[in-house]
Design an enzyme around this catalytic site. Structure first.
Site, PDB file in Angstrom:
ATOM      1  N   LYS A  89       0.833  -1.206   0.000  1.00  0.00           N
ATOM      2  CA  LYS A  89       0.000   0.000   0.000  1.00  0.00           C
ATOM      3  C   LYS A  89       0.878   1.270   0.000  1.00  0.00           C
ATOM      4  CE  LYS A  89      -3.904  -2.135  -0.386  1.00  0.00           C
ATOM      5  NZ  LYS A  89      -4.072  -3.364   0.281  1.00  0.00           N
TER       6      LYS A  89
HETATM    7  C1  LIG Z   1      -5.348  -4.231   0.524  1.00  0.00           C
HETATM    8  C2  LIG Z   1      -6.815  -4.149   0.460  1.00  0.00           C
HETATM    9  C3  LIG Z   1      -7.627  -4.606   1.510  1.00  0.00           C
HETATM   10  C4  LIG Z   1      -7.130  -5.432   2.663  1.00  0.00           C
HETATM   11  O1  LIG Z   1      -6.173  -4.908   3.446  1.00  0.00           O
HETATM   12  P1  LIG Z   1      -5.227  -5.871   4.318  1.00  0.00           P
HETATM   13  O2  LIG Z   1      -4.536  -4.911   5.226  1.00  0.00           O
HETATM   14  O3  LIG Z   1      -4.300  -6.544   3.357  1.00  0.00           O
HETATM   15  O4  LIG Z   1      -6.094  -6.837   5.043  1.00  0.00           O
HETATM   16  C5  LIG Z   1      -8.991  -4.384   1.437  1.00  0.00           C
HETATM   17  N1  LIG Z   1      -9.540  -3.781   0.379  1.00  0.00           N
HETATM   18  C6  LIG Z   1      -8.813  -3.350  -0.668  1.00  0.00           C
HETATM   19  C7  LIG Z   1      -9.493  -2.667  -1.781  1.00  0.00           C
HETATM   20  C8  LIG Z   1      -7.422  -3.546  -0.673  1.00  0.00           C
HETATM   21  O5  LIG Z   1      -6.708  -3.155  -1.732  1.00  0.00           O
END
Ligand SMILES: *Cc1c(COP(=O)(O)O)cnc(C)c1O
Length: 388
Positions: free
Chosen positions: A192
């Site tokens: 992210k």
């Molecule tokens: C990365 C992501 C998540 C989940 O996040 P995690 O921290 O990996 O559990 C949820 N929704 C979207 C759209 C994502 O890209």
């Protein structure tokens, strides 16, 4: 000849200040879960997002799970969810034995189509089975059409959860992404825009609800010395060490947004003249963090197709990906209800057939980006030179 180091889609990019917070936690022995970094990180995210409170959790998925639980989603309930997204947006619906209903995208933002949502709500209302919540994703950092979506939800008094896992640092009409719904969630997973290696955040103006979120995320322990439990909880809190990494990352978030936007702009300047390529739009009044640069390739007779372009990039050791496969097309969700944008077109399926994401990491060098650009130019040229 260029070196052929792997270019990743979105690798972690440390600020250099993370070690300071980690050392501090070690020196004060705040290795245990929770502690001063968690409290500070929550406050800093709440301030950044302009909301009253934030609860630091072990992942974005956990944050969605808790949000749905706070809205009392349970067995047999319906939850509407964007279809063009990562599976984590919908899995928590299933954790609670509720049923997802998937809503198509619209072309202006690639996000939830208000007209599809309207039809889905009207139909649900007609049969007396309105959803308990609507989960709206802001894909690749681009905000959905929040005014339209919120006014539909308000009409039926249904809470909206913003899955802002990909859009931290983005704005909608000047307001921080994640702050407009009943709840917003962020992810600090390794890919992210900022990362704690793994982690998440639940944000809201409802401080009472977030108190309950912290309670649920620490095994729902009643206030008694003897470990008493009246309801089922989870072990979902973020550790104090990782929150320290998050604090250092948050300090450079705005720089990261500008870097990613600059990367998008360079791709667009270099490749935007090719008729067959169309970059993901940015809706007027919104600012995307451009987490990933996404674009579509028109399917043309005799022209290179998306799979061939992806292969050409892979051959050059460049990590590019198709856009998310819509959840209503996933075997996992076979049989779930789905509402398309309109009778003629299913926007998310079209985007899946033609869309790809390019390496967009904020630490990518100009030379690396040029390698991606050259690879795309050459691939498209070998098949149809006229199209350049
Ligand atoms: C990365 C992501 C998540 C989940 O996040 P995690 O921290 O990996 O559990 C949820 N929704 C979207 C759209 C994502 O890209």
């Amino acid at each position: 000849m260029t070196t052929n180091n792997r270019i990743f889609l979105s690798p972690p990019h440390m600020s250099g200040r993370e070690q300071y917070y980690i050392n501090e936690a070690f020196e004060t022995n705040w290795i245990a879960p929770l502690g001063p970094n968690v409290d500070a990180f929550e406050q800093e995210i709440a301030d950044y997002s302009g909301v009253r409170d934030a609860a630091a959790l072990s992942s974005g998925t956990a944050a969605l799970h808790i949000a749905l639980q706070l809205l009392e989603v349970g067995k047999g309930d319906l939850v509407f969810c964007s279809t063009l997204t990562f599976v984590a947006s919908a899995n928590p619906i299933c954790y609670l034995n509720a049923e997802p209903v998937f809503i198509d995208s619209e072309p202006d933002t690639w996000n939830m189509s208000p007209s599809a949502l309207q039809r889905a709500l009207e139909e649900a209302n007609r049969i007396g089975k309105l959803p308990k919540a609507v989960i709206v994703v802001h894909l690749y950092g681009q905000s959905a059409k929040m005014n339209e979506l919120l006014s539909l939800c308000n009409q039926y008094d249904i809470p909206l959860i913003e899955d802002a896992a990909e859009s931290l640092g983005s704005t909608y009409q000047g307001q921080p992404s994640g702050s407009l719904g009943k709840f917003g969630i962020f992810s600090f997973n390794g890919n992210k825009i900022i990362t704690t290696s793994g982690g998440g955040m639940l944000i809201s103006n409802d401080e009472e609800a977030l108190r309950k979120a912290r309670f649920l995320a620490t095994q729902a322990r009643d206030p008694a010395p003897h470990y008493q439990h009246s309801i089922m909880g989870y072990n979902y809190r973020l550790s104090n060490l990782l929150a320290g990494v998050g604090r250092a990352q948050l300090q450079v978030l705005d720089e990261r947004v500008e870097s990613r936007r600059a990367i998008f702009d360079r791709y667009k300047v270099a490749l935007g003249g090719i008729d067959r390529l169309h970059f993901m739009p940015e809706l007027a009044g919104t600012k995307s963090n451009r987490w990933l640069t996404a674009l579509t390739v028109d399917e043309e007779e005799n022209g290179i197709k998306l799979p061939e372009l992806l292969k050409a990039l892979a051959d050059q050791n460049i990590e590019a990906r198709p856009v998310w496969k819509p959840l209503h097309m996933q075997p996992l969700f076979a049989g779930s209800l789905f509402y398309s944008h309109n009778d003629e077109s299913c926007v998310s399926e079209q985007l899946f057939q033609t869309g790809l994401c390019l390496p967009s990491g904020s630490s990518m060098s100009l030379g690396e980006q040029q390698r991606v650009i050259t690879c795309i130019e050459e691939s498209l040229m070998t098949v149809s030179p006229q199209s350049r």
